[in-house]
Design a protein around this motif. Structure first.
Motif, PDB file in Angstrom:
ATOM      1  N   GLY A  21       0.831  -1.196   0.000  1.00  0.00           N
ATOM      2  CA  GLY A  21       0.000   0.000   0.000  1.00  0.00           C
ATOM      3  C   GLY A  21       0.860   1.238   0.000  1.00  0.00           C
ATOM      4  N   PRO A  22       0.280   2.377  -0.221  1.00  0.00           N
ATOM      5  CA  PRO A  22       1.050   3.608  -0.282  1.00  0.00           C
ATOM      6  C   PRO A  22       1.456   4.080   1.102  1.00  0.00           C
ATOM      7  N   GLY A  23       2.465   4.909   1.154  1.00  0.00           N
ATOM      8  CA  GLY A  23       2.796   5.619   2.382  1.00  0.00           C
ATOM      9  C   GLY A  23       3.867   5.006   3.225  1.00  0.00           C
ATOM     10  N   GLY A  24       4.088   3.684   3.142  1.00  0.00           N
ATOM     11  CA  GLY A  24       5.153   3.073   3.918  1.00  0.00           C
ATOM     12  C   GLY A  24       4.944   3.138   5.418  1.00  0.00           C
ATOM     13  N   CYS A  25       3.749   3.359   5.907  1.00  0.00           N
ATOM     14  CA  CYS A  25       3.353   3.315   7.325  1.00  0.00           C
ATOM     15  C   CYS A  25       4.237   4.164   8.241  1.00  0.00           C
ATOM     16  N   PRO A  26       4.269   5.478   8.054  1.00  0.00           N
ATOM     17  CA  PRO A  26       5.190   6.319   8.845  1.00  0.00           C
ATOM     18  C   PRO A  26       5.025   6.185  10.346  1.00  0.00           C
ATOM     19  N   ALA A  27       3.791   6.115  10.851  1.00  0.00           N
ATOM     20  CA  ALA A  27       3.596   6.020  12.304  1.00  0.00           C
ATOM     21  C   ALA A  27       4.062   4.661  12.826  1.00  0.00           C
ATOM     22  N   VAL A  28       3.712   3.601  12.096  1.00  0.00           N
ATOM     23  CA  VAL A  28       4.155   2.266  12.494  1.00  0.00           C
ATOM     24  C   VAL A  28       5.672   2.168  12.414  1.00  0.00           C
ATOM     25  N   ARG A  29       6.233   2.753  11.379  1.00  0.00           N
ATOM     26  CA  ARG A  29       7.684   2.716  11.209  1.00  0.00           C
ATOM     27  C   ARG A  29       8.397   3.450  12.347  1.00  0.00           C
ATOM     28  N   ALA A  30       7.873   4.594  12.750  1.00  0.00           N
ATOM     29  CA  ALA A  30       8.489   5.356  13.838  1.00  0.00           C
ATOM     30  C   ALA A  30       8.447   4.557  15.141  1.00  0.00           C
ATOM     31  N   ALA A  31       7.323   3.906  15.407  1.00  0.00           N
ATOM     32  CA  ALA A  31       7.215   3.084  16.610  1.00  0.00           C
ATOM     33  C   ALA A  31       8.186   1.904  16.552  1.00  0.00           C
ATOM     34  N   ALA A  32       8.319   1.309  15.370  1.00  0.00           N
ATOM     35  CA  ALA A  32       9.240   0.188  15.205  1.00  0.00           C
ATOM     36  C   ALA A  32      10.684   0.625  15.418  1.00  0.00           C
ATOM     37  N   GLN A  33      11.044   1.763  14.891  1.00  0.00           N
ATOM     38  CA  GLN A  33      12.410   2.260  15.057  1.00  0.00           C
ATOM     39  C   GLN A  33      12.744   2.500  16.521  1.00  0.00           C
ATOM     40  N   ALA A  34      11.794   3.053  17.263  1.00  0.00           N
ATOM     41  CA  ALA A  34      12.016   3.298  18.690  1.00  0.00           C
ATOM     42  C   ALA A  34      12.155   1.979  19.450  1.00  0.00           C
ATOM     43  N   ALA A  35      11.299   1.006  19.128  1.00  0.00           N
ATOM     44  CA  ALA A  35      11.350  -0.290  19.814  1.00  0.00           C
ATOM     45  C   ALA A  35      12.656  -1.014  19.523  1.00  0.00           C
ATOM     46  N   VAL A  36      13.096  -0.971  18.273  1.00  0.00           N
ATOM     47  CA  VAL A  36      14.335  -1.648  17.900  1.00  0.00           C
ATOM     48  C   VAL A  36      15.536  -0.973  18.557  1.00  0.00           C
ATOM     49  N   ALA A  37      15.541   0.332  18.600  1.00  0.00           N
ATOM     50  CA  ALA A  37      16.649   1.044  19.249  1.00  0.00           C
ATOM     51  C   ALA A  37      16.782   0.635  20.710  1.00  0.00           C
ATOM     52  N   GLN A  38      15.653   0.490  21.394  1.00  0.00           N
ATOM     53  CA  GLN A  38      15.679   0.049  22.788  1.00  0.00           C
ATOM     54  C   GLN A  38      16.168  -1.395  22.893  1.00  0.00           C
ATOM     55  N   ALA A  39      15.692  -2.255  21.997  1.00  0.00           N
ATOM     56  CA  ALA A  39      16.056  -3.666  22.058  1.00  0.00           C
ATOM     57  C   ALA A  39      17.520  -3.908  21.700  1.00  0.00           C
ATOM     58  N   GLU A  40      18.128  -3.010  20.962  1.00  0.00           N
ATOM     59  CA  GLU A  40      19.530  -3.176  20.570  1.00  0.00           C
ATOM     60  C   GLU A  40      20.506  -2.710  21.646  1.00  0.00           C
ATOM     61  N   ARG A  41      20.021  -2.103  22.706  1.00  0.00           N
ATOM     62  CA  ARG A  41      20.921  -1.635  23.762  1.00  0.00           C
ATOM     63  C   ARG A  41      21.594  -2.813  24.463  1.00  0.00           C
ATOM     64  N   THR A  42      22.837  -2.630  24.816  1.00  0.00           N
ATOM     65  CA  THR A  42      23.593  -3.673  25.512  1.00  0.00           C
ATOM     66  C   THR A  42      23.992  -3.250  26.918  1.00  0.00           C
ATOM     67  N   ASP A  43      23.605  -2.050  27.332  1.00  0.00           N
ATOM     68  CA  ASP A  43      24.032  -1.510  28.624  1.00  0.00           C
ATOM     69  C   ASP A  43      22.912  -1.530  29.659  1.00  0.00           C
ATOM     70  N   THR A  44      21.914  -2.351  29.450  1.00  0.00           N
ATOM     71  CA  THR A  44      20.782  -2.384  30.369  1.00  0.00           C
ATOM     72  C   THR A  44      21.174  -3.062  31.687  1.00  0.00           C
ATOM     73  N   ALA A  45      20.588  -2.600  32.779  1.00  0.00           N
ATOM     74  CA  ALA A  45      20.866  -3.167  34.096  1.00  0.00           C
ATOM     75  C   ALA A  45      20.019  -4.420  34.315  1.00  0.00           C
ATOM     76  N   TRP A  46      20.460  -5.277  35.227  1.00  0.00           N
ATOM     77  CA  TRP A  46      19.703  -6.476  35.573  1.00  0.00           C
ATOM     78  C   TRP A  46      18.345  -6.080  36.126  1.00  0.00           C
ATOM     79  N   ASP A  47      17.293  -6.634  35.548  1.00  0.00           N
ATOM     80  CA  ASP A  47      15.939  -6.305  35.980  1.00  0.00           C
ATOM     81  C   ASP A  47      15.220  -7.516  36.555  1.00  0.00           C
ATOM     82  N   GLY A  48      15.981  -8.544  36.900  1.00  0.00           N
ATOM     83  CA  GLY A  48      15.407  -9.756  37.457  1.00  0.00           C
ATOM     84  C   GLY A  48      15.369  -9.739  38.968  1.00  0.00           C
ATOM     85  N   PRO A  49      15.111 -10.897  39.576  1.00  0.00           N
ATOM     86  CA  PRO A  49      14.964 -10.956  41.034  1.00  0.00           C
ATOM     87  C   PRO A  49      16.253 -10.594  41.763  1.00  0.00           C
TER      88      PRO A  49
END
Length: 391
Positions: A49-77
């Motif tokens: 479809g047209p448009g390339g889903c700008p809003a969905v793409r922006a949300a995806a870019q933000a989610a991927v940027a967070q998931a690619e981080r390697t400096d996250t602190a332990w969030d377990g028990p």
């Protein structure tokens, strides 16, 4: 996922444990794909479809940027019972040739040494008969606990019932769709990432990487409920972007991957020589088998198609990613950490305490953030568990 056992399609109650959001995505996927089991399934409903889903793409870019981080602190028990002593645990493996299963077993072995427990690994060798025999042997040994390592407990229902009758707690690793305790089958807890999270970030990586315009092939093993659920969720998430087109849905059982994947790759390249830009598989294994076919066709190792594995993150996947050889990313399980978590969960069971409820967050590994590593080993968990156990 990553099992070599054939199983029935997922029951509605098992899919339901993935959550209401996952159910909604599955409904979209069913409408999108309309697929039945087969070697190659191509949806009849176009998703371009047209448009390339700008809003969905922006949300995806933000989610991927967070998931690619390697400096996250332990969030377990950070609290729990001190380690009990003198326990024996049996790890029943779906197959030790599965890198994910083997990686968890190695983490479990490492953690068992820390708490001073005995560990025995019994290999089911990837067949229903072998897995049943392995579980029977495990129950006969009357250990303190048994790990169901990467297979459906329903395939060993009698042995699971025997373990329950003997008072042997069971901890699953990728044994059912959802993480956490399970009453049917009776698991003290199931250690896994959330399938909807792994599926979602895999699809979002494609949306972000492609700028919202991609032709995608999905590889799955529809005989395994966990895998079929994951691939359906992936296709549903891809369908949220109007600029993404699902070219084909390839159902290749994992035991047949080495023989069938190269042939299917050659066929797909002939069918979609210019429009196939991205691929996603429920397991990195598919791209190990695909690489020779891409190479034979003269495709560059750095793509297109750009390939992402939605699970495991075994060493060979990292090697392909880091060397630019027909895989661009993976959503790895923290396999060693999950082995340590299994020990912690058993320790809670032995201490008559509830399961920790911990679920590892999703992570995306690429050549840019892996720093040459061959596993995803997040920081902080060893120190945290040692403090909890008093070790």
């Amino acid at each position: 996922m990553h099992r070599s056992r054939k199983a029935d399609a997922p029951r509605a109650d098992r899919v339901g444990r993935a959550g209401s959001g996952a159910l909604a995505l599955l409904a979209i996927a069913a409408t999108l794909a309309g697929c039945q089991r087969g070697s190659s399934e191509t949806p009849t409903v176009p998703t371009t479809g047209p448009g390339g889903c700008p809003a969905v793409r922006a949300a995806a870019q933000a989610a991927v940027a967070q998931a690619e981080r390697t400096d996250t602190a332990w969030d377990g028990p950070t609290t729990g019972p001190a380690a009990v002593s003198g326990r024996t645990v049996v790890f029943v493996a779906e197959t030790m040739t599965n890198p994910g299963v083997a990686g968890v077993a190695n983490g479990l072995r490492e953690a068992a040494r820390v708490v001073g427990w005995d560990l025995r690994v019994i290999d089911g060798a990837g067949s229903p008969a072998g897995i049943q025999a392995a579980m029977s042997e495990a129950v006969t040994l009357r250990p303190s606990g048994i790990v169901i390592g990467g297979f459906d407990p329903g395939s060993t229902a009698q042995q699971v019932a025997d373990a329950a009758a003997a008072g042997i707690p069971l901890v699953g690793w990728h044994a059912v769709v959802a993480p956490g305790p399970s009453s049917r089958p009776p698991l003290f807890t199931n250690v896994t990432t959330r399938v909807e999270d792994v599926a979602g970030i895999s699809a979002q990586w494609i949306i972000a990487h492609s700028g919202g315009r991609a032709g995608v092939v999905v590889f799955t093993d529809a005989s395994v409920p966990f895998a079929r659920t994951k691939s359906d969720l992936i296709t549903a998430k891809l369908a949220t972007c109007a600029g993404v087109r699902l070219l084909a849905y390839e159902n290749i059982p994992i035991p047949d991957a080495s023989s069938r994947t190269p042939r299917e790759i050659a066929s797909l390249l002939a069918r979609f020589p210019d429009t196939w830009t991205h691929s996603v598989a429920i397991n990195d294994l598919y791209f190990a088998d695909a690489a020779p076919a891409f190479r034979a066709a003269g495709r560059k190792g750095t793509g297109p198609p750009f390939n992402i594995g939605a699970g495991d993150g075994d060493p060979s996947a990292f090697q392909r990613i880091n060397s630019g050889q027909y895989q661009a990313a993976t959503v790895p399980e923290p396999l060693t950490q999950q082995g340590w978590q299994i020990v912690d969960e058993f320790n809670r069971a032995f201490s008559h305490r509830p399961a920790s409820g911990y679920v590892a967050p999703t992570h995306v590994s690429t050549a840019a953030n892996s720093a040459g590593a061959t596993t995803w080993d997040p920081p902080g968990y060893r120190e945290a568990y040692r403090r909890i156990w008093g070790r």
